[in-house]
Design a protein around this motif. Structure first.
Motif, PDB file in Angstrom:
ATOM      1  N   ASP A 119      -0.621   6.433  -5.941  1.00  0.00           N
ATOM      2  CA  ASP A 119      -0.008   7.447  -5.097  1.00  0.00           C
ATOM      3  C   ASP A 119      -0.892   7.704  -3.891  1.00  0.00           C
ATOM      4  N   ASP A 120      -0.480   7.172  -2.762  1.00  0.00           N
ATOM      5  CA  ASP A 120      -1.304   7.327  -1.567  1.00  0.00           C
ATOM      6  C   ASP A 120      -0.779   8.427  -0.672  1.00  0.00           C
ATOM      7  N   GLY A 121       0.181   9.146  -1.147  1.00  0.00           N
ATOM      8  CA  GLY A 121       0.659  10.276  -0.382  1.00  0.00           C
ATOM      9  C   GLY A 121       1.879   9.984   0.461  1.00  0.00           C
ATOM     10  N   TYR A 122       2.130   8.746   0.675  1.00  0.00           N
ATOM     11  CA  TYR A 122       3.318   8.369   1.432  1.00  0.00           C
ATOM     12  C   TYR A 122       4.440   8.002   0.482  1.00  0.00           C
ATOM     13  N   ARG A 123       5.624   8.006   1.029  1.00  0.00           N
ATOM     14  CA  ARG A 123       6.765   7.624   0.205  1.00  0.00           C
ATOM     15  C   ARG A 123       7.149   6.194   0.521  1.00  0.00           C
ATOM     16  N   TYR A 142       6.934  -3.170  -0.641  1.00  0.00           N
ATOM     17  CA  TYR A 142       7.349  -1.806  -0.371  1.00  0.00           C
ATOM     18  C   TYR A 142       7.352  -1.543   1.129  1.00  0.00           C
ATOM     19  N   ARG A 143       8.168  -0.593   1.521  1.00  0.00           N
ATOM     20  CA  ARG A 143       8.261  -0.202   2.915  1.00  0.00           C
ATOM     21  C   ARG A 143       8.222   1.311   2.968  1.00  0.00           C
ATOM     22  N   CYS A 144       7.568   1.821   3.965  1.00  0.00           N
ATOM     23  CA  CYS A 144       7.490   3.274   4.112  1.00  0.00           C
ATOM     24  C   CYS A 144       8.883   3.819   4.410  1.00  0.00           C
ATOM     25  N   THR A 145       9.230   4.904   3.737  1.00  0.00           N
ATOM     26  CA  THR A 145      10.587   5.415   3.877  1.00  0.00           C
ATOM     27  C   THR A 145      10.773   6.245   5.138  1.00  0.00           C
ATOM     28  N   ASN A 174       2.761   5.961  11.566  1.00  0.00           N
ATOM     29  CA  ASN A 174       2.801   6.718  12.813  1.00  0.00           C
ATOM     30  C   ASN A 174       3.273   8.141  12.560  1.00  0.00           C
ATOM     31  N   HIS A 175       3.034   8.591  11.376  1.00  0.00           N
ATOM     32  CA  HIS A 175       3.432   9.946  11.020  1.00  0.00           C
ATOM     33  C   HIS A 175       2.421  10.451  10.019  1.00  0.00           C
ATOM     34  N   PRO A 176       2.282  11.746   9.943  1.00  0.00           N
ATOM     35  CA  PRO A 176       1.302  12.272   8.996  1.00  0.00           C
ATOM     36  C   PRO A 176       1.745  12.082   7.564  1.00  0.00           C
ATOM     37  N   CYS A 177       0.759  12.083   6.729  1.00  0.00           N
ATOM     38  CA  CYS A 177       1.027  11.935   5.311  1.00  0.00           C
ATOM     39  C   CYS A 177       1.599  13.236   4.769  1.00  0.00           C
ATOM     40  N   GLU A 178       2.761  13.165   4.204  1.00  0.00           N
ATOM     41  CA  GLU A 178       3.430  14.379   3.752  1.00  0.00           C
ATOM     42  C   GLU A 178       2.599  15.137   2.734  1.00  0.00           C
TER      43      GLU A 178
END
Length: 205
Positions: A119-123, A142-145, A174-178
């Motif tokens: 779990d790296d924090g990204y989806r 996998y691809r970032c959602t 290119n977006h912060p980690c949720e």
DNA sequence: CGGATTTGACCCGCGC
DNA sequence: GCGCGGGTCAAATCCG
């Protein structure tokens, strides 16, 4: 050779470069892998791809070898690699997209873990799985959602040491980690409070 | 019902 | 030119 070089087989990618020993992580199964989140989460603008601190010289080599020279757009934003996939939709004209050789920063690291997905924090959304030669374990893609994010990652368990999972990231978010933001917000609030408190105490003194 | 996963097929690059 | 292996797509299926 990680698994075995396969004399005749094509090695399309020069084997994901593993981070140098200090940066490579081999967390034990019992503990949460300790990633260098800071470096992972650093927003890297397309221009600054090459001075990524964590990149080893090998990796820079690799980046160069994969032909990043031409595409400065790089870095996931301008991809549209599968931009329009021929409207048809029938199996016949499926996938006319040409994969352009995109060179994006890639880095791999190993984790010793029982579950493949750390779990790296990204989806992430899984979009494929392939069995890999000379490996009993399949490789997952996998691809970032996130809509605007085109980061991919591959997860594969080592055939040699099945307790080790190799995760290869391609591109930068290119977006912060949720999750990170979620976790950080209370801390930030506390920091704000503290600083305010400090200000007022300073005034009192 | 919408989003995520599974899975077989397709495409492409590379070595022989 | 052909075959192999890797990467991706997308329909079908699953799951909350």
């Amino acid at each position: 050779m990680e698994d075995s070089p396969q004399g005749g087989s094509s090695q399309q990618q020069p084997e994901p470069q593993l981070l140098p020993a200090p940066a490579r992580l081999l967390a034990s199964a019992s503990q949460v892998p300790q990633l260098d989140w800071a470096s992972l989460l650093l927003p890297r603008v397309p221009g600054s791809l090459h001075d990524v601190g964590a990149m080893s010289s090998q990796q820079q080599e690799m980046a160069g070898a994969s032909g990043c020279s031409s595409s400065t757009a790089g870095d996931g934003d301008g991809e549209t690699e599968a931009g329009e996939k021929s409207g048809g939709g029938t199996k016949g004209d499926k996938k006319k997209t040409k994969k352009k050789k995109v060179s994006r920063p890639r880095f791999a690291f190993q984790t010793r873990s029982e579950n493949d997905i750390l779990d790296d924090g990204y989806r992430w959304r899984k979009y494929g799985q392939k069995s890999v030669k000379n490996s009993a374990y399949p490789r997952s893609y996998y691809r970032c959602t996130h809509h605007t994010c085109n980061v991919k990652k591959q997860v594969q368990r080592l055939a040699r040491d099945t307790s080790i999972v190799v995760t290869t990231y391609e591109g930068v978010h290119n977006h912060p980690c949720e999750k990170l933001m979620e976790a950080l917000s209370p801390i930030l609030k506390q920091l704000q409070l503290l600083s305010q408190l400090q200000c007022s105490t300073n005034q009192l003194i």
